[in-house]
Scaffold this active site. Structure first.
Site, PDB file in Angstrom:
ATOM      1  N   ASP A  48      45.802  35.793  49.691  1.00 47.66           N
ATOM      2  CA  ASP A  48      46.542  37.012  49.373  1.00 47.66           C
ATOM      3  C   ASP A  48      47.616  37.290  50.412  1.00 47.66           C
ATOM      4  O   ASP A  48      48.713  37.739  50.072  1.00 47.66           O
ATOM      5  CB  ASP A  48      45.579  38.206  49.270  1.00 47.66           C
ATOM      6  CG  ASP A  48      44.942  38.269  47.899  1.00 47.66           C
ATOM      7  OD1 ASP A  48      45.636  37.956  46.909  1.00 47.66           O
ATOM      8  OD2 ASP A  48      43.749  38.598  47.809  1.00 47.66           O
TER       9      ASP A  48
ATOM     10  N   ARG B 294      50.704  34.517  43.665  1.00 48.16           N
ATOM     11  CA  ARG B 294      50.003  33.271  43.991  1.00 48.16           C
ATOM     12  C   ARG B 294      49.664  32.407  42.786  1.00 48.16           C
ATOM     13  O   ARG B 294      49.181  31.296  42.930  1.00 48.16           O
ATOM     14  CB  ARG B 294      48.759  33.588  44.821  1.00 48.16           C
ATOM     15  CG  ARG B 294      47.629  34.265  44.091  1.00 48.16           C
ATOM     16  CD  ARG B 294      46.630  34.865  45.074  1.00 48.16           C
ATOM     17  NE  ARG B 294      45.290  34.353  44.894  1.00 48.16           N
ATOM     18  CZ  ARG B 294      44.218  34.805  45.526  1.00 48.16           C
ATOM     19  NH1 ARG B 294      44.325  35.769  46.420  1.00 48.16           N
ATOM     20  NH2 ARG B 294      43.047  34.295  45.312  1.00 48.16           N
TER      21      ARG B 294
ATOM     22  N   CYS C  11      39.377  32.859  56.000  1.00 49.08           N
ATOM     23  CA  CYS C  11      38.595  32.418  54.849  1.00 49.08           C
ATOM     24  C   CYS C  11      39.454  32.090  53.634  1.00 49.08           C
ATOM     25  O   CYS C  11      38.949  31.813  52.564  1.00 49.08           O
ATOM     26  CB  CYS C  11      37.545  33.459  54.479  1.00 49.08           C
ATOM     27  SG  CYS C  11      38.272  35.024  54.015  1.00 49.08           S
TER      28      CYS C  11
ATOM     29  N   HIS D 155      36.616  29.066  35.772  1.00 42.43           N
ATOM     30  CA  HIS D 155      35.230  28.901  36.203  1.00 42.43           C
ATOM     31  C   HIS D 155      34.833  27.434  36.328  1.00 42.43           C
ATOM     32  O   HIS D 155      34.143  27.044  37.259  1.00 42.43           O
ATOM     33  CB  HIS D 155      34.299  29.619  35.237  1.00 42.43           C
ATOM     34  CG  HIS D 155      32.991  29.889  35.875  1.00 42.43           C
ATOM     35  ND1 HIS D 155      32.846  30.827  36.871  1.00 42.43           N
ATOM     36  CD2 HIS D 155      31.795  29.303  35.734  1.00 42.43           C
ATOM     37  CE1 HIS D 155      31.602  30.804  37.288  1.00 42.43           C
ATOM     38  NE2 HIS D 155      30.939  29.904  36.613  1.00 42.43           N
TER      39      HIS D 155
ATOM     40  N   GLU E  76      44.612  40.652  54.838  1.00 42.47           N
ATOM     41  CA  GLU E  76      45.290  40.004  53.710  1.00 42.47           C
ATOM     42  C   GLU E  76      46.444  40.832  53.164  1.00 42.47           C
ATOM     43  O   GLU E  76      47.057  40.453  52.170  1.00 42.47           O
ATOM     44  CB  GLU E  76      44.294  39.611  52.609  1.00 42.47           C
ATOM     45  CG  GLU E  76      43.411  40.726  52.115  1.00 42.47           C
ATOM     46  CD  GLU E  76      42.387  40.264  51.073  1.00 42.47           C
ATOM     47  OE1 GLU E  76      42.485  39.141  50.562  1.00 42.47           O
ATOM     48  OE2 GLU E  76      41.496  41.069  50.761  1.00 42.47           O
TER      49      GLU E  76
END
Ligand code: PEP
Ligand code: MG
Length: 664
Positions: free
Chosen positions: A574, A584, A621, A309, A550
């Site tokens: 993804d 990933r 995106c 975060h 994705e």
């Protein structure tokens, strides 16, 4: 006296419903218990109640003993059967939880991962390049002191005074929290954090446990730390990732009470000097919510990764950050000045003259680049043939609207709604969602805002959704798969989106699509939602429905899919991991997790061609959308919308505007 019933509370007796139930129970003098599968818990302790992990549709028994037992049972059973009726505390601050460092929604790139792990390079510590940019500034070390209780046995006559000390400390902590809540300038999310902690600090089970230990002769500090540790361990032991994530809140409360007993106050970040570099092992939700982010020049942490975060916040506020330094972060605690390069992932304490010069010159270069790039802020970049290329922003919360608009975002290409779900301890209501999406739509109108429907899986706790334990959560029950199986959750979101579409240019996209049937089933639900909204006289508008590309399956059926949707948005994060079969987040396979790999580029090309031939918009995106080295290739393939972190927008506009007419 007792009565059984089936629980109709959607989220189960999790955080907020548990708090409400307890509030209701505390209104009665009787002793009240709730029993599930033979296990009983006091109805007056939200901690105990949460640990009972009562789910929707389970049978429970409410047992009461005392003068008002019958009324208590009536009221509590009434709540369990019809939780929305008769409650007046809708306006109570919502309990809150910051997202855990996410395992899924990575924006890591291969370089950041290759560079991860701490190693020394000419006095520099290497960590994870979590937010780009360089900084040099005064070190502001934030290492809250570890409380090591010195257990000692109290003489019998000292026990009552020690119990009083405990209650005084609890009162002091609650008082401080109440004062914070009374501050009108406190942001909503901060308010929610404080309210959640305050609720725990009042919990009769937690405080009662500490009190029992004091009665047995234990000193108050040891008793409080012991009681919170034990309660936190119980939360961890329940097989529920959401409850496990509550342990931080419980420990934070225990710590504050212990500090109050020791006559100390928690160090906070409010005194960070202008431009200072914050050095910490970790920055918890409580600290983060109150940190003066505008004053912070850079962030260096022992914990955290590119998807934690603090990394997401640092990126959206343009604060350079190096994370994941491990224990070695403590070496920086003694430094007066700290220099860091958040793009390359290194940090150095008290830099020598050469390093200072290097950083200062990099900072100057960055400032010059920023000034030069600012000229592109309001431009509308076009492909050599005149087609507009939309450069949009990826956002996760409304707080990020301003930085995105200041950067010149032409709308939003990805709004990750999961953060809204993860921030609350209950499923966000249709009204709350409609308000959030409407605010977003209004802020960017007439540019489009593409809102992604809920994209969570078993590796991320969301209150109110129970995920199975999965061997391979990345291949499991997530995204559109989960939503279609939980239509009550999905329809609430779809209705909110239909309502928000009245206020701007809302488009909606579905994550993790791998079959056309998923789109078709969603359309049926959208129709149902429209009919229901119309029947209740609620204003709504239709929106364009698109899909994220994705999964390899979506690429392979892209031509057919394109006939069913209004647009594609390629999720390279993804897509790369699934095409390359390379996690990933796994540093060992980071070299395979490369969007520029010919296999991934071929998949992007196939998708773009399928979309272009069908005449629908093809956007992107994933993190790759902001890479200046790849943008020319994507645009050449037919991608006409690129959505990225706000800090990359101006550079992307420049890159597109410089594309030569030689591109075919
Ligand atoms: C993606 O997968 O590329 C994407 C944009 O979604 P997320 O990173 O949220 O999975
Ligand atoms: Mg994704």
């Amino acid at each position: 006296m007792e009565r059984s019933t089936i629980v109709r509370v959607h989220e189960g007796l999790h955080a907020r419903p548990a708090t409400r139930f307890v509030k209701l129970a505390k209104g009665f003098v009787s002793e009240i218990e709730i029993v599930r599968d033979g296990k009983a818990a006091s109805a007056k302790s939200s901690v105990k109640l949460m640990l009972l992990a009562v789910k929707e549709n389970q049978e429970v028994t409410v047992r009461a003993n005392g003068a008002d037992a019958a009324e208590a049972i009536e009221a509590l059973i009434g709540y369990l059967e019809n939780p929305r009726a008769g409650l007046d505390d809708e306006s109570a601050p919502e309990a809150y939880e910051m997202p855990e460092p996410a395992k899924t929604h990575s924006s890591t790139n291969a370089n950041a991962l290759k560079d991860s792990g701490v190693e020394e390079l000419s006095g520099r510590l290497r960590g994870i390049a979590a937010s780009e940019g360089v900084a040099i500034g005064r070190a502001f070390a934030h290492f809250p002191r570890e409380i090591r209780p010195q257990p000692h046995t109290l003489p019998a006559e000292g026990i009552p005074a020690e119990i009083e000390r405990l209650h005084d400390a609890v009162a002091k902590v609650r008082d401080r929290m109440a004062k914070a809540l009374a501050d009108a300038t406190l942001a909503e999310t901060d308010r929610a954090i404080v309210a959640a902690l305050m609720d725990i600090a009042a919990d009769e089970d937690l405080i009662g446990r500490a009190e029992r230990w004091i009665r047995q002769g234990m000193d108050a500090v040891s008793a409080v730390i012991g009681a919170t540790d034990e309660t936190a361990a119980e939360f961890r032991a329940v097989e529920d990732s959401y409850l496990a994530a509550r342990t931080d809140d419980i420990n934070a409360v225990g710590r504050q009470i212990a500090l109050a007993l020791l006559g100390e106050e928690e160090a906070d970040l409010s005194g960070v000097p202008e431009g200072a570099v914050l050095i910490a092992d970790d920055i918890g939700a409580w600290d983060l919510a109150r940190a003066p982010l505008k004053r912070i020049g850079g962030v260096v942490c022992g914990k955290g990764g590119a998807t934690s975060h603090i990394a997401i916040i640092a990126r959206s506020h343009g604060i350079p950050a190096v994370l994941g330094l491990g224990e070695r972060v403590r070496e920086l605690a003694q430094a007066t000045e700290v220099a860091l390069d958040g793009s390359k992932g290194w940090v150095v304490g008290d830099p020598d003259e050469a390093t200072r010069k290097e950083i200062i010159s990099l900072a100057e270069e960055a400032a010059t680049e920023r000034t030069a790039l600012a000229a592109f802020r309001d431009m509308i970049p076009k492909r050599p043939d005149g087609t507009i290329i939309e450069i949009a922003a990826n956002l996760g919360s409304l707080e990020e609207i301003d930085p995105a608009r200041e950067a010149g975002a032409m709308g939003v290409g990805l709004f990750r709604t999961e953060l809204l779900f993860m921030r609350h301890t209950h499923l966000p209501s249709e009204d709350l969602q409609a308000e959030t999406y409407s605010t977003l739509a209004k802020a960017f109108a007439p540019w489009p805002v593409i809102i992604r429907t809920l994209d969570v899986g078993g590796d991320k706790p969301v209150a109110g959704i129970e995920f199975p334990q999965e061997e391979n959560p990345f291949l499991g029950w997530r995204g559109i798969r989960m939503c279609l199986d939980r239509p009550e959750i999905f329809k609430t979101q779809l209705k909110a989106l239909l309502r928000a579409a009245v206020h701007g240019n809302v488009k909606v996209m579905l994550p993790m699509v791998s079959e056309i049937a998923e789109v078709e089933r969603t359309k049926v639900l959208i129709e149902e939602c429209s009919t229901e909204l119309a029947a209740s006289g609620t204003p709504f508008a239709r929106f364009d429905l698109g899909v994220m590309i994705e999964t390899p399956a979506a690429v392979l059926i892209a031509s057919e899919l394109a006939r069913h949707v209004a647009f594609f948005s390629i999720g390279t994060n993804d897509l790369t991991q699934y095409i390359m079969a390379a996690d990933r987040l796994q540093p060992e396979v980071a070299h395979l997790n490369d969007v520029a790999n010919p296999a991934v580029m071929a998949a992007i090309k196939m998708t773009a061609r399928a979309g272009t031939e069908a005449g629908i918009m093809v956007g992107m995106c994933g993190e790759a959308a902001g890479r200046p080295d790849l943008i020319p290739r994507f645009v050449d393939m037919g991608v006409t919308e690129l959505s990225m972190s706000p800090s990359s927008i101006q550079r992307a506009k420049k890159t597109v505007s410089e594309l030569s007419a030689e591109l075919s």
